[in-house]
Design an enzyme around this catalytic site. Structure first.
Site, PDB file in Angstrom:
ATOM      1  N   PRO A  12      19.728 -32.512  28.053  1.00  0.00           N
ATOM      2  CA  PRO A  12      19.271 -33.586  28.973  1.00  0.00           C
ATOM      3  C   PRO A  12      17.801 -33.146  29.454  1.00  0.00           C
ATOM      4  O   PRO A  12      17.585 -31.996  29.804  1.00  0.00           O
ATOM      5  CB  PRO A  12      20.149 -33.162  30.063  1.00  0.00           C
ATOM      6  CG  PRO A  12      20.854 -31.841  30.079  1.00  0.00           C
ATOM      7  CD  PRO A  12      20.822 -31.465  28.301  1.00  0.00           C
ATOM      8  N   MET A  13      16.981 -34.233  29.728  1.00  0.00           N
ATOM      9  CA  MET A  13      15.798 -33.845  29.884  1.00  0.00           C
ATOM     10  C   MET A  13      15.276 -35.106  30.766  1.00  0.00           C
ATOM     11  O   MET A  13      15.123 -36.286  30.290  1.00  0.00           O
ATOM     12  CB  MET A  13      14.684 -33.842  28.711  1.00  0.00           C
ATOM     13  CG  MET A  13      15.197 -32.315  27.815  1.00  0.00           C
ATOM     14  SD  MET A  13      13.890 -32.181  26.600  1.00  0.00           S
ATOM     15  CE  MET A  13      14.823 -33.105  25.267  1.00  0.00           C
ATOM     16  N   GLN A  65      25.031 -36.309  32.723  1.00  0.00           N
ATOM     17  CA  GLN A  65      25.045 -34.964  33.254  1.00  0.00           C
ATOM     18  C   GLN A  65      24.660 -35.220  34.797  1.00  0.00           C
ATOM     19  O   GLN A  65      23.825 -36.202  35.038  1.00  0.00           O
ATOM     20  CB  GLN A  65      23.536 -34.361  32.739  1.00  0.00           C
ATOM     21  CG  GLN A  65      23.546 -32.938  33.570  1.00  0.00           C
ATOM     22  CD  GLN A  65      22.423 -32.032  33.546  1.00  0.00           C
ATOM     23  OE1 GLN A  65      21.369 -32.611  33.687  1.00  0.00           O
ATOM     24  NE2 GLN A  65      22.395 -30.914  33.054  1.00  0.00           N
ATOM     25  N   CYS A  95      18.902 -26.303  36.799  1.00  0.00           N
ATOM     26  CA  CYS A  95      17.553 -27.056  37.152  1.00  0.00           C
ATOM     27  C   CYS A  95      17.066 -26.147  38.496  1.00  0.00           C
ATOM     28  O   CYS A  95      17.769 -26.082  39.416  1.00  0.00           O
ATOM     29  CB  CYS A  95      17.828 -28.347  37.392  1.00  0.00           C
ATOM     30  SG  CYS A  95      16.354 -29.213  37.790  1.00  0.00           S
ATOM     31  N   ASN A 206      21.389 -22.426  24.613  1.00  0.00           N
ATOM     32  CA  ASN A 206      20.119 -23.312  24.589  1.00  0.00           C
ATOM     33  C   ASN A 206      19.030 -22.324  25.046  1.00  0.00           C
ATOM     34  O   ASN A 206      19.019 -21.313  25.722  1.00  0.00           O
ATOM     35  CB  ASN A 206      20.348 -24.289  25.797  1.00  0.00           C
ATOM     36  CG  ASN A 206      19.050 -25.143  26.222  1.00  0.00           C
ATOM     37  OD1 ASN A 206      18.727 -25.230  27.552  1.00  0.00           O
ATOM     38  ND2 ASN A 206      18.287 -25.809  25.452  1.00  0.00           N
ATOM     39  N   GLY A 207      17.741 -22.911  24.585  1.00  0.00           N
ATOM     40  CA  GLY A 207      16.379 -22.363  24.883  1.00  0.00           C
ATOM     41  C   GLY A 207      15.664 -21.844  23.948  1.00  0.00           C
ATOM     42  O   GLY A 207      16.182 -21.035  23.184  1.00  0.00           O
ATOM     43  N   GLY A 208      14.450 -22.330  23.579  1.00  0.00           N
ATOM     44  CA  GLY A 208      13.620 -21.963  22.643  1.00  0.00           C
ATOM     45  C   GLY A 208      13.866 -21.951  21.287  1.00  0.00           C
ATOM     46  O   GLY A 208      13.245 -21.537  20.269  1.00  0.00           O
ATOM     47  N   ARG A 229      12.859 -29.432  23.992  1.00  0.00           N
ATOM     48  CA  ARG A 229      11.576 -29.788  23.712  1.00  0.00           C
ATOM     49  C   ARG A 229      11.204 -30.049  22.397  1.00  0.00           C
ATOM     50  O   ARG A 229      10.564 -30.830  21.850  1.00  0.00           O
ATOM     51  CB  ARG A 229      10.702 -28.750  24.344  1.00  0.00           C
ATOM     52  CG  ARG A 229      10.794 -29.036  25.813  1.00  0.00           C
ATOM     53  CD  ARG A 229       9.976 -27.672  26.540  1.00  0.00           C
ATOM     54  NE  ARG A 229      11.007 -26.483  26.189  1.00  0.00           N
ATOM     55  CZ  ARG A 229      10.665 -25.395  26.960  1.00  0.00           C
ATOM     56  NH1 ARG A 229       9.604 -25.164  27.637  1.00  0.00           N
ATOM     57  NH2 ARG A 229      11.806 -24.317  26.659  1.00  0.00           N
TER      58      ARG A 229
HETATM   59  C1  LIG Z   1      10.907 -32.785  30.304  1.00  0.00           C
HETATM   60  C2  LIG Z   1      11.964 -31.825  30.725  1.00  0.00           C
HETATM   61  C3  LIG Z   1      13.175 -32.329  31.673  1.00  0.00           C
HETATM   62  C4  LIG Z   1      14.326 -31.674  31.756  1.00  0.00           C
HETATM   63  N1  LIG Z   1      15.153 -32.230  32.611  1.00  0.00           N
HETATM   64  C5  LIG Z   1      16.406 -31.485  32.690  1.00  0.00           C
HETATM   65  C6  LIG Z   1      17.361 -32.355  33.214  1.00  0.00           C
HETATM   66  O1  LIG Z   1      17.666 -33.051  33.735  1.00  0.00           O
HETATM   67  N2  LIG Z   1      18.770 -31.295  33.183  1.00  0.00           N
HETATM   68  C7  LIG Z   1      19.017 -30.188  32.551  1.00  0.00           C
HETATM   69  O2  LIG Z   1      19.940 -29.632  32.804  1.00  0.00           O
HETATM   70  N3  LIG Z   1      17.847 -29.660  31.838  1.00  0.00           N
HETATM   71  C8  LIG Z   1      16.594 -30.329  31.860  1.00  0.00           C
HETATM   72  N4  LIG Z   1      15.597 -29.925  31.243  1.00  0.00           N
HETATM   73  C9  LIG Z   1      15.830 -28.286  30.648  1.00  0.00           C
HETATM   74  C10 LIG Z   1      16.347 -28.661  29.089  1.00  0.00           C
HETATM   75  O3  LIG Z   1      17.730 -29.347  29.114  1.00  0.00           O
HETATM   76  C11 LIG Z   1      16.444 -27.156  28.413  1.00  0.00           C
HETATM   77  O4  LIG Z   1      17.267 -26.420  29.250  1.00  0.00           O
HETATM   78  C12 LIG Z   1      15.170 -26.436  28.362  1.00  0.00           C
HETATM   79  O5  LIG Z   1      14.096 -27.205  27.964  1.00  0.00           O
HETATM   80  C13 LIG Z   1      15.244 -25.295  27.539  1.00  0.00           C
HETATM   81  O6  LIG Z   1      15.582 -25.682  26.138  1.00  0.00           O
HETATM   82  P1  LIG Z   1      14.503 -26.138  25.068  1.00  0.00           P
HETATM   83  O7  LIG Z   1      13.748 -24.410  24.840  1.00  0.00           O
HETATM   84  O8  LIG Z   1      15.180 -26.325  23.776  1.00  0.00           O
HETATM   85  O9  LIG Z   1      13.499 -27.037  25.444  1.00  0.00           O
HETATM   86  C14 LIG Z   1      14.392 -30.437  31.177  1.00  0.00           C
HETATM   87  C15 LIG Z   1      13.435 -29.855  30.228  1.00  0.00           C
HETATM   88  C16 LIG Z   1      12.393 -30.797  30.069  1.00  0.00           C
HETATM   89  C17 LIG Z   1      11.131 -30.135  29.149  1.00  0.00           C
END
Ligand SMILES: Cc1cc2nc3c(=O)[nH]c(=O)nc-3n(C[C@H](O)[C@H](O)[C@H](O)COP(=O)(O)O)c2cc1C
Length: 332
Positions: A12-13, A65, A95, A206-208, A229
């Site tokens: 979710p982003m 979410q 968050c 999740n993460g990276g 991302r």
């Molecule tokens: C632009 C953006 C918006 C995000 N919004 C949310 C969100 O609404 N809810 C949530 O649980 N995490 C949110 N996140 C966090 C991501 O869900 C994820 O946990 C985090 O980016 C780490 O994963 P990654 O390294 O694969 O990006 C957001 C991340 C980004 C970059």
């Protein structure tokens, strides 16, 4: 109740994984589990519901979410989400933004497993859908070993079947939300240990994670992976997901196929009042690493937001890419 697989998920982003983005991603992988942006329980209860919750049937499997910490409001919002047809309700406990802390939800709730358990129980009862939780390994000076175990044990007992764990702490003081996605160190081992200790709980890491190859490496240790991302910046990395992780025997669409299948959707949405840029901003990474990708991106960035921009802008961007493909084939 059989729920869809979480073996490969897109995170979710906020501002990113809106309905247009999800429709587009679904053209690349049919089996990937998708999530909405976080929506607060209040926005569901009191906002413009069609705008907040509307989605296309093609987006399934898709989870809603929610953010919040009031069990009654979350339960009511989860029920509305279920009525809209979402496959799952996910609760955001990860968050770190200030706005979210002041409303007492998001990552600060890692310190309140009893309250989260009440929320999850109420949501599950109201929605009749799987309730999943997205959390961190801890916050601030919590001991990540002890606090994550306590959190997961308490919340699982209330009925959460799946935990998506962003493998770093959230530092609630002094870091911006963006810094909180990069600065606290990743600790994948902590998530693997959680899975080993509670093998019956579905654990999604999740993460990276930035490629299908690294996703697959993690899948030996956990049940699923979630990419944020990387999937947004280079969505075509999902092209082999269905064949590699879900035993599909379908040949994935080419990048151009994906674009061509997006065109009718864009036309339809334009006819319903959406602006071109609301859709095309999500496809800027489609040709990531390919010849003329920059020209494609630049053309859309410069033209799609203009008043009255229509499908011709997207088709012109397509010609920029397709011309190069023909030239490349001719040169072989
Ligand atoms: C632009 C953006 C918006 C995000 N919004 C949310 C969100 O609404 N809810 C949530 O649980 N995490 C949110 N996140 C966090 C991501 O869900 C994820 O946990 C985090 O980016 C780490 O994963 P990654 O390294 O694969 O990006 C957001 C991340 C980004 C970059």
């Amino acid at each position: 109740m059989k729920s869809a697989s979480h073996r490969f998920c897109v995170a979710p982003m906020m501002e990113w994984t809106d309905r247009h983005c999800r429709y587009f991603l679904r053209l690349i992988s049919k089996a990937t589990f998708l999530y909405t942006e976080m929506v607060t329980a209040e926005a569901v209860l009191y906002g413009d519901r069609t705008r907040v919750l509307g989605f296309s049937p093609q987006e399934h499997p898709v989870g809603l979410q929610l953010g919040g910490s009031d069990p009654a409001k979350l339960a009511a919002a989860a029920k509305i989400g279920a009525d809209y047809g979402y496959d799952e309700i996910n609760l955001n406990i990860g968050c770190p933004s200030d706005r979210v802390q002041s409303g007492r939800f998001g990552a600060c709730l890692m310190a309140e497993p009893d309250l989260v358990a009440q929320c999850v129980a109420a949501m599950g009862e109201a929605a009749g859908l799987p309730i999943t939780v997205k959390c961190r390994i801890g916050i601030d000076d919590q001991d990540a070993e002890e606090s994550l175990d306590r959190f997961v044990d308490g919340v699982a007992a209330a009925g959460a079947r799946t935990f998506i764990v962003h493998a770093r702490k959230a530092w609630l003081k002094g870091l911006s939300p963006k810094e909180n996605r990069d600065v606290p160190p990743l600790d994948y081992g902590r998530v693997s240990r959680l899975k080993a200790r509670r093998p019956e709980i579905e654990i999604v890491l999740n993460g990276g994670i930035d490629s299908l190859a690294s996703a697959m490496a993690h899948l030996g240790e956990v049940d699923g992976v979630m990419l944020g991302r990387a999937a947004y910046a280079d969505p075509y990395l999902m092209a082999e997901v269905d064949r590699t992780l879900f035993s599909s025997d379908e040949t994935p669409p080419s990048r151009l196929d994906v674009l061509d299948r997006f065109v009718p959707y864009v036309q339809d949405q334009l006819a319903h009042g959406a602006r071109l840029n609301q859709m095309t901003r999500h496809i800027l990474g489609l040709f990531h690493g390919q010849p003329r990708a920059r020209a494609f991106r630049r053309y859309l960035a410069e033209n799609a937001h203009l008043d009255g921009a229509g499908i011709d802008v997207l088709l012109a961007a397509r010609r920029i890419i397709a011309r190069e493909e023909r030239t490349a084939i001719a040169a072989e």
